[in-house]
Design a protein around this motif. Sequence first.
Motif, PDB file in Angstrom:
ATOM      1  N   ASP A   1       0.647  -1.024  -0.020  1.00 36.83           N
ATOM      2  CA  ASP A   1      -0.151  -0.116   0.190  1.00 36.83           C
ATOM      3  C   ASP A   1       0.719   1.456  -0.180  1.00 36.83           C
ATOM      4  OD1 ASP A   1      -2.834   1.435   0.526  1.00 36.83           O
ATOM      5  OD2 ASP A   1      -1.768   2.056   2.220  1.00 36.83           O
ATOM      6  N   GLU A   2       1.822   1.161   0.462  1.00 36.76           N
ATOM      7  CA  GLU A   2       2.940   2.536   0.617  1.00 36.76           C
ATOM      8  C   GLU A   2       2.880   2.463  -0.672  1.00 36.76           C
ATOM      9  OE1 GLU A   2       3.002   4.635   2.990  1.00 36.76           O
ATOM     10  OE2 GLU A   2       2.110   3.833   4.187  1.00 36.76           O
ATOM     11  N   ASP A   3       3.878   1.759  -0.875  1.00 38.95           N
ATOM     12  CA  ASP A   3       4.891   1.775  -2.275  1.00 38.95           C
ATOM     13  C   ASP A   3       3.547   2.198  -3.257  1.00 38.95           C
ATOM     14  OD1 ASP A   3       6.900   0.863  -1.646  1.00 38.95           O
ATOM     15  OD2 ASP A   3       5.928  -1.744  -2.568  1.00 38.95           O
ATOM     16  N   LEU A   4       2.135   1.973  -3.531  1.00 37.11           N
ATOM     17  CA  LEU A   4       1.150   2.705  -4.595  1.00 37.11           C
ATOM     18  C   LEU A   4       1.217   4.126  -3.688  1.00 37.11           C
ATOM     19  CD1 LEU A   4      -1.012  -0.699  -4.822  1.00 37.11           C
ATOM     20  CD2 LEU A   4       0.900   0.454  -6.234  1.00 37.11           C
TER      21      LEU A   4
ATOM     22  N   GLY B   1      -9.150   4.236  -2.015  1.00 34.19           N
ATOM     23  CA  GLY B   1      -9.833   3.692  -2.938  1.00 34.19           C
ATOM     24  C   GLY B   1      -9.655   2.637  -4.469  1.00 34.19           C
ATOM     25  N   PRO B   2      -8.591   3.355  -5.436  1.00 34.34           N
ATOM     26  CA  PRO B   2      -7.858   2.853  -6.282  1.00 34.34           C
ATOM     27  C   PRO B   2      -6.906   1.787  -5.509  1.00 34.34           C
ATOM     28  CG  PRO B   2      -7.580   4.887  -6.789  1.00 34.34           C
ATOM     29  CD  PRO B   2      -8.861   4.457  -5.881  1.00 34.34           C
ATOM     30  N   ARG B   3      -6.144   2.435  -4.281  1.00 33.51           N
ATOM     31  CA  ARG B   3      -5.485   0.958  -4.539  1.00 33.51           C
ATOM     32  C   ARG B   3      -5.662   0.026  -4.056  1.00 33.51           C
ATOM     33  NH1 ARG B   3      -3.541   6.112  -1.244  1.00 33.51           N
ATOM     34  NH2 ARG B   3      -3.666   4.884   0.909  1.00 33.51           N
ATOM     35  N   LYS B   4      -6.761  -0.017  -3.124  1.00 35.64           N
ATOM     36  CA  LYS B   4      -7.656  -1.107  -2.055  1.00 35.64           C
ATOM     37  C   LYS B   4      -8.508  -1.585  -3.173  1.00 35.64           C
ATOM     38  CE  LYS B   4      -6.716   0.582   2.027  1.00 35.64           C
ATOM     39  NZ  LYS B   4      -5.762   0.004   2.854  1.00 35.64           N
ATOM     40  N   LYS B   5      -8.586  -1.536  -4.339  1.00 30.60           N
ATOM     41  CA  LYS B   5      -9.537  -2.179  -5.311  1.00 30.60           C
ATOM     42  C   LYS B   5      -8.333  -2.968  -5.652  1.00 30.60           C
ATOM     43  CE  LYS B   5     -13.043   0.442  -6.747  1.00 30.60           C
ATOM     44  NZ  LYS B   5     -13.727   1.154  -7.593  1.00 30.60           N
TER      45      LYS B   5
END
Length: 447
Positions: free
Chosen positions: A421-424, A432-436
């Motif tokens: 998640d940190e990379d994204l 929102g897009p990171r979680k998807k």
Amino acid sequence: MEGGLRFRMLWSTADGNVYYHSFDELGLKDCNDRDLVLSGFKRNPKAFPTEVGFFCVGDSLFMAGGVTRNLEPTNGLWSALPPPDGSFSESWTLCPATMKVKRSFPILVPLHDGRIFICGGTNEREGWAEIYNPKKGEFEGTNFPYMEYPLAIIVEDDRIFTHGSICANEGWGEIYNSDSGKFDCPDPVSCFQWTDQVVMLYYHHLLYTKRKFHKPCQPSLLSYNIAEQQWEIFADNLPPPLYDSGTRNLVYVGGDILFIIDYASTWFVYDLSSRKEAGEVFVKGKPTRERVPVKGAFYSGNKDIKSTSWVIYIFMPTLNKYCDLGYAKVEVVQGWGGDYFATFQMMGVLRVGPFYAIYIFAENDKKGEESILSSSSVSKKKVQQKVDSVESFLQSLGLDKYSITFQAEEVDMAALVHMSDEDLKAMGIPMGPRKKILLELESKRDD
């Protein structure tokens, strides 16, 4: 990156064609004159009208109303998918559903629930506004109030001003033109959705009365409650327009704040709660020309969050006002004293060439919305398919607008499966897009 706006443009030219181009915030760079890869639609003047209204739903384009070659207004609705880059298409399709009345230059506003609010461009009192549902492919029946005319007043040019009872306590009026034998309805200039249930229509010149007093030519807001099907004259004290134009940019940024933008260097602030002007925006780093009209303005942020700073993108004609389109990223901040300050952070030019009329749309973070016209939209089956590239992976999630970000960082599928998640987040991908992305990667590992 804040917001995640995706822009679409349609513009008509002297050759009769309609050109199309789409891009996102990452495609706008400071001091960059950008040559566009043009695509578009070959206009057949026998088949398609002029003076139409455009709107977008997902990947689908819609064209409503307009005037035929014989100068007759139409109630038709056409749809199309954007042509591939560099190609031209004649693929506008006449929809089975038609508007209740014939309209030229109608105002079309996508609602939060995906329906389309359509108004203006007609003298028909009963069908003055209506709502189209793209998913059902039909217009929904609405009980719009019928207007009556209990009193007539002679105006200076021998036309007759009439006013009646569209609102319970205040009258809404129009002018009867004896030459044409028709009523000249005041047309809305701009429209936006304020809450889930309330749509606001702006008029340069809304003719109406309050009690016994005739008040013509007042810049006004007229509200419509979708649930209660009720009109109300919301306010009549908006700042007057700075130049005579068929458009005005009303940018609602959440809470009670409405920015009114005529020129790039002159902005007003209107408070929807107190229903009064809240001052002007002091603009820093203005364009070299003092009076640059703004063709489109869009907020890049979350309207559900109350804020004191906003990022807004504006689009302006260049020195030759009908050739090429300038753009700017503007940050607006409310200071401790309540004053508003705007700073131009970025400017550039989109090389669209000479144009007759231009339409600009923006959608904010609507990932995964299905195409209304194409059965190839995202489905569970497509999501479960094996993907060979980051681009196809993002496309399966409706996040293909972020492909350029991954390309810039040279991230392929082998690297993506190991990203956190940190990379994204470091790449500028919103939450929102990171979680998807992470949930889909996890499900593929489980498989």
